[in-house]
Design a protein around this motif. Structure first.
Motif, mmCIF file in Angstrom:
data_model
loop_
_atom_site.group_PDB
_atom_site.id
_atom_site.type_symbol
_atom_site.label_atom_id
_atom_site.label_comp_id
_atom_site.label_asym_id
_atom_site.label_seq_id
_atom_site.Cartn_x
_atom_site.Cartn_y
_atom_site.Cartn_z
ATOM 1 N N VAL A 677 1.808 2.891 2.691
ATOM 2 C CA VAL A 677 2.895 3.010 3.688
ATOM 3 C C VAL A 677 4.224 3.422 3.067
ATOM 4 O O VAL A 677 5.126 3.863 3.786
ATOM 5 N N THR A 678 4.363 3.279 1.762
ATOM 6 C CA THR A 678 5.653 3.637 1.145
ATOM 7 C C THR A 678 5.578 4.925 0.325
ATOM 8 O O THR A 678 6.584 5.630 0.203
ATOM 9 N N ALA A 679 4.430 5.232 -0.230
ATOM 10 C CA ALA A 679 4.337 6.388 -1.122
ATOM 11 C C ALA A 679 3.517 7.519 -0.510
ATOM 12 O O ALA A 679 4.043 8.606 -0.221
ATOM 13 N N SER A 680 2.221 7.270 -0.265
ATOM 14 C CA SER A 680 1.360 8.378 0.156
ATOM 15 C C SER A 680 1.543 8.773 1.621
ATOM 16 O O SER A 680 1.434 9.945 1.969
ATOM 17 N N ALA A 683 5.072 8.021 6.891
ATOM 18 C CA ALA A 683 5.143 8.002 8.363
ATOM 19 C C ALA A 683 4.566 6.700 8.911
ATOM 20 O O ALA A 683 5.046 6.178 9.930
ATOM 21 N N ILE A 684 3.541 6.178 8.227
ATOM 22 C CA ILE A 684 2.957 4.898 8.638
ATOM 23 C C ILE A 684 3.980 3.785 8.409
ATOM 24 O O ILE A 684 4.164 2.897 9.260
ATOM 25 N N GLY A 685 4.672 3.854 7.268
ATOM 26 C CA GLY A 685 5.710 2.863 6.972
ATOM 27 C C GLY A 685 6.805 2.888 8.017
ATOM 28 O O GLY A 685 7.322 1.835 8.428
ATOM 29 N N LEU A 686 7.162 4.079 8.478
ATOM 30 C CA LEU A 686 8.212 4.208 9.502
ATOM 31 C C LEU A 686 7.798 3.496 10.783
ATOM 32 O O LEU A 686 8.618 2.829 11.431
ATOM 33 N N MET A 687 6.529 3.599 11.155
ATOM 34 C CA MET A 687 6.047 2.910 12.370
ATOM 35 C C MET A 687 6.216 1.397 12.242
ATOM 36 O O MET A 687 6.614 0.727 13.200
ATOM 37 N N PHE A 688 5.878 0.879 11.052
ATOM 38 C CA PHE A 688 6.014 -0.574 10.857
ATOM 39 C C PHE A 688 7.491 -0.996 10.837
ATOM 40 O O PHE A 688 7.833 -2.078 11.311
ATOM 41 N N LYS A 689 8.368 -0.127 10.299
ATOM 42 C CA LYS A 689 9.809 -0.446 10.302
ATOM 43 C C LYS A 689 10.335 -0.500 11.729
ATOM 44 O O LYS A 689 11.117 -1.392 12.091
ATOM 45 N N GLN A 690 9.911 0.475 12.544
ATOM 46 C CA GLN A 690 10.330 0.471 13.951
ATOM 47 C C GLN A 690 9.819 -0.779 14.677
ATOM 48 O O GLN A 690 10.513 -1.368 15.500
ATOM 49 N N VAL A 720 7.277 -7.801 4.030
ATOM 50 C CA VAL A 720 7.727 -7.806 2.632
ATOM 51 C C VAL A 720 6.603 -7.285 1.742
ATOM 52 O O VAL A 720 6.821 -6.470 0.841
ATOM 53 N N ASP A 721 5.375 -7.745 2.011
ATOM 54 C CA ASP A 721 4.219 -7.291 1.227
ATOM 55 C C ASP A 721 3.830 -5.854 1.555
ATOM 56 O O ASP A 721 3.385 -5.107 0.686
ATOM 57 N N THR A 722 3.997 -5.476 2.826
ATOM 58 C CA THR A 722 3.529 -4.155 3.262
ATOM 59 C C THR A 722 4.538 -3.052 2.946
ATOM 60 O O THR A 722 4.184 -1.993 2.430
ATOM 61 N N LEU A 723 5.816 -3.298 3.258
ATOM 62 C CA LEU A 723 6.840 -2.253 3.119
ATOM 63 C C LEU A 723 7.525 -2.252 1.762
ATOM 64 O O LEU A 723 8.227 -1.306 1.412
ATOM 65 N N GLY A 724 7.368 -3.325 1.000
ATOM 66 C CA GLY A 724 8.014 -3.384 -0.314
ATOM 67 C C GLY A 724 9.530 -3.345 -0.186
ATOM 68 O O GLY A 724 10.118 -3.876 0.770
ATOM 69 N N ALA A 725 10.188 -2.677 -1.123
ATOM 70 C CA ALA A 725 11.664 -2.648 -1.149
ATOM 71 C C ALA A 725 12.252 -1.925 0.050
ATOM 72 O O ALA A 725 13.444 -2.100 0.372
ATOM 73 N N SER A 726 11.437 -1.116 0.752
ATOM 74 C CA SER A 726 11.976 -0.404 1.920
ATOM 75 C C SER A 726 12.276 -1.345 3.083
ATOM 76 O O SER A 726 12.827 -0.918 4.096
ATOM 77 N N VAL A 727 11.915 -2.614 2.932
ATOM 78 C CA VAL A 727 12.235 -3.600 3.973
ATOM 79 C C VAL A 727 13.678 -4.095 3.842
ATOM 80 O O VAL A 727 14.210 -4.729 4.758
ATOM 81 N N PHE A 728 14.326 -3.815 2.708
ATOM 82 C CA PHE A 728 15.666 -4.367 2.426
ATOM 83 C C PHE A 728 16.677 -4.149 3.554
ATOM 84 O O PHE A 728 17.409 -5.075 3.911
ATOM 85 N N PRO A 729 16.773 -2.952 4.147
ATOM 86 C CA PRO A 729 17.803 -2.754 5.190
ATOM 87 C C PRO A 729 17.653 -3.703 6.390
ATOM 88 O O PRO A 729 18.622 -3.949 7.111
ATOM 89 N N TYR A 730 16.461 -4.229 6.575
ATOM 90 C CA TYR A 730 16.222 -5.097 7.734
ATOM 91 C C TYR A 730 16.439 -6.577 7.424
ATOM 92 O O TYR A 730 16.504 -7.402 8.331
ATOM 93 N N LEU A 731 16.556 -6.884 6.123
ATOM 94 C CA LEU A 731 16.600 -8.293 5.739
ATOM 95 C C LEU A 731 17.890 -9.011 6.120
ATOM 96 O O LEU A 731 17.836 -10.150 6.596
ATOM 97 N N PRO A 732 19.081 -8.415 5.894
ATOM 98 C CA PRO A 732 20.304 -9.169 6.256
ATOM 99 C C PRO A 732 20.290 -9.632 7.707
ATOM 100 O O PRO A 732 20.595 -10.782 8.012
ATOM 101 N N LYS A 733 19.903 -8.716 8.613
ATOM 102 C CA LYS A 733 19.857 -9.076 10.029
ATOM 103 C C LYS A 733 18.813 -10.172 10.281
ATOM 104 O O LYS A 733 19.072 -11.150 11.000
ATOM 105 N N ALA A 734 17.642 -10.010 9.669
ATOM 106 C CA ALA A 734 16.577 -10.985 9.859
ATOM 107 C C ALA A 734 16.999 -12.358 9.348
ATOM 108 O O ALA A 734 16.837 -13.375 10.039
ATOM 109 N N LEU A 735 17.548 -12.403 8.135
ATOM 110 C CA LEU A 735 17.927 -13.687 7.536
ATOM 111 C C LEU A 735 19.060 -14.337 8.320
ATOM 112 O O LEU A 735 19.099 -15.559 8.500
#
Length: 989
Positions: A677-680, A683-690, A720-735
């Motif tokens: 979802v982050t490298a290969s 687009a799949i990662g983007l779906m999970f972010k949305q 966190v496990d699926t998106l790796g570091a690309s989850v960071f932008p969503y963390l401040p709001k979540a926390l």
């Protein structure tokens, strides 16, 4: 009728016409009379002249009580009177012609009570005082059936009250029983046995009931008398004749069978036992068990046959000579067909264990390799017994299908009951795998061939056998389809039982298919059959919700196993599951029936595992995922938009729907790797972010719904496990949202999430942690007490337990921060104000906390902080005041004073580990602070603990050395020495 007789009649009145006050007066009158010295004479007189049964019973009961309580204080004359009178009544020798007859012609309970009185006298007087009691009785037996019957009752009562070990006995009672048995063996047993034989021979055609009574008494005594008195050319033919003659009463024939059972079960030398068993020629009675299975005779003969088989098997195990083993096996082979018949058709004696006996026999087979034809035949019969035993009773069919309370109880009972039988099955399978597989094939074929649905129990048993057999074979044998497995598994997969709608049949079918999946993994031509079984009405589309949900879980396990081999089938699988997926969020999940780990969400995990593979083309993968995530997210958005108009009645159901959608998405995401979802395929990662963005809105709209907060937190963990570091932008709001109005329980979940983030990303997470740490720390420090949590009576409340859990998780959180190079977070401008309270909390915990592992974590935190913050190259302090705090407060309080408390138990393994960390802390302090630490610790700390100068000097030497083990050993002895001087009087400051 005098007052005593009137009082006794009132006392025993059961008509309900006598008021309780009058009854109590009668009782008091009778009790008072019992205290009279002449009460025995009164009772004997009444026995001789009263024809009232109540009076007779009261007199005998009173005599029994008086002898038991007052025997030692009775005069010799009084004892003689009781002995003579009672024995006279028992032998029809009363004061007149009618007196004894009144008692002996009375009801059975009167005669039994008379026997009990006689046995009480025997207990105290035989053989030292009344040595002739049995001889005296034997001489009176010629008076006929009444006296013989009384003699039997006395023998039965003697066994019941004194001799039998079926009841717990005191050491004194055991000693008396041994005394009586020894005397009887020496004086009269042979004569008694002779009398038994004569009576049965004489009365067998005229009074069968009397003969049965005699044999019942005899049965009780066979276990401890000379077996030669019974097993001889006179008695054994008589007993067999009685058992085998059709015209005799069932009671008499059963009693004779009971005597043979007693002879068979008598404890003796195995060689002598084998000779006895061989001489009996028991085959004569084998055919009797085929008669009416409900009869007493068949039950007794069945007990005789099973008891005989147990003894023969024991002889085989205990005797080593080839001849003896050969004879034993010959006798076993002869009796086993009857034993198998008994097991399946007769009511078994409670002392006989089918599993124990058959396990013992199967154990003997291991010594007989290869098995002979006879043994192979027995294996088949053992399997038949197992099948018959594991079958459910049809009377519970409906209860088990709907699983009401009766059905649940029966299922639980059967699960427990089957455990030992399945162990036996596995042992049989190892001894004779070919026979076992043929039996299972035939059982399945028979179940499949049935033309109606009446055979639910038959089908379930056949499938359960096949399932349990799988535990006895290794994975390689399943994979290659060894033996008949290559035929059995396809047979299973292609079968549609008429009773497949039954819950039990459907469940065991799916479990069995799953157990043999390694065969399908190797033989991929059967994959389509597996998919059909799970995707049609046999599995996920089964009408029973319990079956459907279990099928979802098992299907997920199958997908995990087959993975890539299922890629060609993905399109068909998704089409088959479309209605299941669509209906998942429409189910009423507020129902208690649908709670638990198997809620149906495993189907989403299975789909995720299927479509999350890199073997799926990117375009199709995106389409598959979008077709699943889009409608689920739309449902959540719709529910959130209508949140303000939710009524209190609607809210629980809507919350449950959102909860289930989050669970479904969470399960779905498990099939996607971080790399994909982050490298290969970003687009799949983007779906999970949305999707994450949508689900985080749940926390904004419903901040105080605990179940939703918990599910969203779980999803963030997953992302966190699926998106790796690309989850960071969503963390401040979540926390930030997770912190809103959070209670201790929710703060624990938040800290666990932060721990996961720190462990995964280390220093990459520093900036976000810098931002959230002050708010989280401030919130927690407001909630947990500065000092220790309350303990003692009344403190074990839910609130306190939650605070304790929060406190433990906080220390883990601080430990994770310091051990991942993030201690600088404590020093950021926003967090600096919390540094002192954190240090004080850590200090107090490291010294006093009841949980040793928590104390250890706090000491480790201090060690890490000392390494991070102290001894800068330019000599300055990174954290002003920290060095002096460590030297002056932490060192003396944690590393010295807390150890002097006797609650610090060196014999405890965890405490020793903590002690090792405390010693290491001293080593680190010396390395960082040098003489500054040593001077204060030795000059201020040791004197306060009254440490002798020579020990202080030796400590300095050990600390400056390089052997940490030697330092630890010395310091332990130092602490123990100081404890003796101080008696633990120092208090942590």
């Amino acid at each position: 009728m005098d007052d005593l007789e009137k009082a006794i009649l009132i006392l025993f009145d059961e008509s309900g016409t006598v008021d309780s006050e009058l009854k109590q007066k009668a009782k008091d009158y009778c009790d008072k009379l019992k205290e009279e010295k002449a009460i025995c004479s009164v009772c004997i007189e009444r026995l001789c002249f009263s024809s009232l049964v109540q009076v007779q019973f009261w007199c005998l009961q009173t005599l029994h009580e008086v002898i038991r309580v007052r025997y030692s204080s009775m005069s010799l004359d009084e004892r003689f009177l009781i002995r003579k009178s009672v024995f006279s009544i028992a032998c029809l020798g009363g004061f007149d012609d009618k007196s004894a007859g009144r008692v002996l012609e009375g009801p059975a309970f009167i005669k039994n009570k008379l026997a009990q009185v006689l046995v009480t006298l025997i207990y105290y007087e035989y053989p030292s005082i009344w040595s002739s009691v049995f001889g005296d009785f034997l001489s009176q037996l010629n008076k006929g059936a009444v006296v013989i019957d009384m003699f039997c009752r006395v023998l039965n009562a003697l066994d019941e009250e004194v001799i039998s070990l079926d009841h717990p006995r005191t050491p004194e009672e055991l000693s008396v029983a041994a005394r009586i048995k020894d005397a009887m063996r020496q004086q009269c047993v042979a004569q008694i046995v002779g009398a038994w034989y004569d009576i049965v021979s004489m009365y067998r055609n005229s009074d069968e009931e009397l003969c049965a009574s005699v044999l019942e008494s005899m049965r009780r005594y066979i276990s401890w008398i000379d077996i030669g008195l019974i097993v001889n050319d006179a008695f054994i033919p008589l007993l067999f004749e009685l058992v085998l003659v059709d015209g005799l009463s069932e009671q008499l024939r059963s009693a004779a069978a009971g005597c043979l059972s007693a002879a068979v079960s008598k404890r003796m030398d195995p060689q002598a036992k084998l000779q006895l068993l061989q001489s009996l020629q028991l085959r004569r009675v084998f055919g009797l068990v085929a008669q009416d299975s409900d009869s007493e005779l068949v039950s007794n003969v069945a007990a005789l046959i099973t008891g005989y088989a147990v003894e023969v098997l024991e002889c085989f195990k205990r005797l080593n000579s080839e001849d003896a083993k050969g004879i034993s096996m010959e006798l076993l082979n002869e009796v086993l067909p009857s034993v198998f018949y008994v097991m399946q058709n007769c009511e078994l004696d409670s002392t006989f264990s089918i599993v124990q006996f058959l396990s013992g026999y199967v154990g003997t087979m291991k010594t007989l390799s290869p098995l002979r034809e006879t043994q192979l035949g027995h294996v088949g019969q053992i399997l038949e017994v197992i099948r018959s035993q594991i079958r459910y009773d049809p009377m519970y069919r409906e209860n088990l299908d709907i699983l009401d309370k009766i059905g649940k109880d029966e299922e639980d009972r059967m699960v427990e009951f089957r455990k030992d039988l399945f162990v036996l099955l596995r042992n049989v399978g190892r001894v004779a795998p070919d026979v076992t597989q043929i039996f299972i094939r035939n059982s399945l074929a028979s179940a499949i061939g049935s033309s109606s649905d009446w055979n639910v129990e038959e089908v379930e048993a056949a499938l359960s056998l096949f399932y349990a057999y799988g535990e006895s074979i290794n994975g390689e044998a399943i994979r290659t389809g060894s033996g008949l497995l290559g035929e059995l598994v396809p047979m299973l997969l292609s079968t549609r039982f008429l009773c497949h709608s039954n819950r039990l049949v459907a469940l065991v079918y799916l479990e069995t298919v799953t157990r043999y999946m390694k065969f399908v993994q190797e033989n991929t031509q059967y994959i389509h059959m597996v998919l059909a079984a799970f995707l049609d009405e046999r599995g996920i589309h089964h009408p029973n919700a319990n079956v459907s949900r279990r099928a979802s879980y098992l299907f997920m396990r199958i997908v995990k196993l087959l993975r890539v081999k299922l890629v060609p089938f993905i399109q068909n699988i998704l089409q088959s599951l479309h209605d299941t997926v669509a209906g998942f969020t429409r189910i009423d999940y507020t129902s208690k029936e649908l709670s638990g780990s198997e809620d149906g969400s495993h189907i989403f995990e299975a789909i995720g595992l299927l479509i999350g593979m890199e073997d799926v083309p990117p375009a199709k993968q995106s389409d598959y995922l979008s077709s699943l995530l889009t409608p689920l997210c739309q449902q959540v958005e719709a529910l959130l938009m209508n949140a303000k108009v939710l009524t209190p009645e609607e809210a629980p159901k809507k919350f449950a729907n959102i909860q289930q959608i989050i669970v479904a998405i969470n399960s779905l995401s498990k099939g996607f790797s971080e790399r994909l979802v982050t490298a290969s395929r970003p687009a799949i990662g983007l779906m999970f972010k949305q999707t994450l963005d949508v689900l985080l809105q749940v926390l904004v709209v419903f901040p105080n719904v605990e179940t939703l907060r918990s599910k969203v937190t779980s999803f963030v963990h997953r992302m966190v496990d699926t998106l790796g570091a690309s989850v960071f932008p969503y963390l401040p709001k979540a926390l930030e949202q997770l912190l809103v109005d959070s209670e201790p329980k929710e703060l624990v979940c938040l800290l666990l999430l932060l721990n996961q983030l720190i462990c995964k990303f280390n220093t990459l997470f520093r900036d976000i942690l810098d931002e959230v740490f002050p708010a989280i720390t401030g919130r927690i420090l407001k909630i947990i007490p500065v000092d220790t949590l309350p303990s003692g009576p009344g403190s074990n409340t839910e609130e306190n337990r939650e605070l304790q859990e929060l406190q433990r998780t906080l220390y883990t959180f601080l430990h994770v921060i310091t051990t991942h190079d993030l201690s600088s977070v404590f020093l950021s401008p926003k967090s600096r104000s919390y540094l002192q309270p954190i240090m004080q909390l850590l200090l107090l915990t490291s010294c006093k906390h009841k949980d040793i592992l928590v104390r250890k974590a706090c000491v480790q935190i201090f060690i890490r902080l000392i390494k991070d913050w102290c001894a800068m190259p330019n000599g300055g302090e990174k954290v002003p005041g920290f060095q002096s705090f460590i030297i002056e407060t932490f060192a003396t309080n944690c590393c010295l004073y807390s150890l002097l408390d006797t609650s610090f138990e060196f014999r405890d393994a965890n405490t020793l580990v903590l002690f090792g960390e405390i010693v290491l802390a001293q080593k680190v302090m010396f390395e960082k602070f040098g003489n500054d630490f040593l001077a204060h610790f030795v000059s201020k700390g040791f004197p306060a603990a009254h440490c002798p100068q020579d020990l202080a000097e030796k400590y300095c030497q050990q600390l400056q050395g390089s052997d940490i083990k030697a330092l630890k050993s010395f310091y332990q002895s130092l602490i123990e020495s100081l404890r003796h001087q101080q008696n633990g009087s120092l208090v942590v400051r």
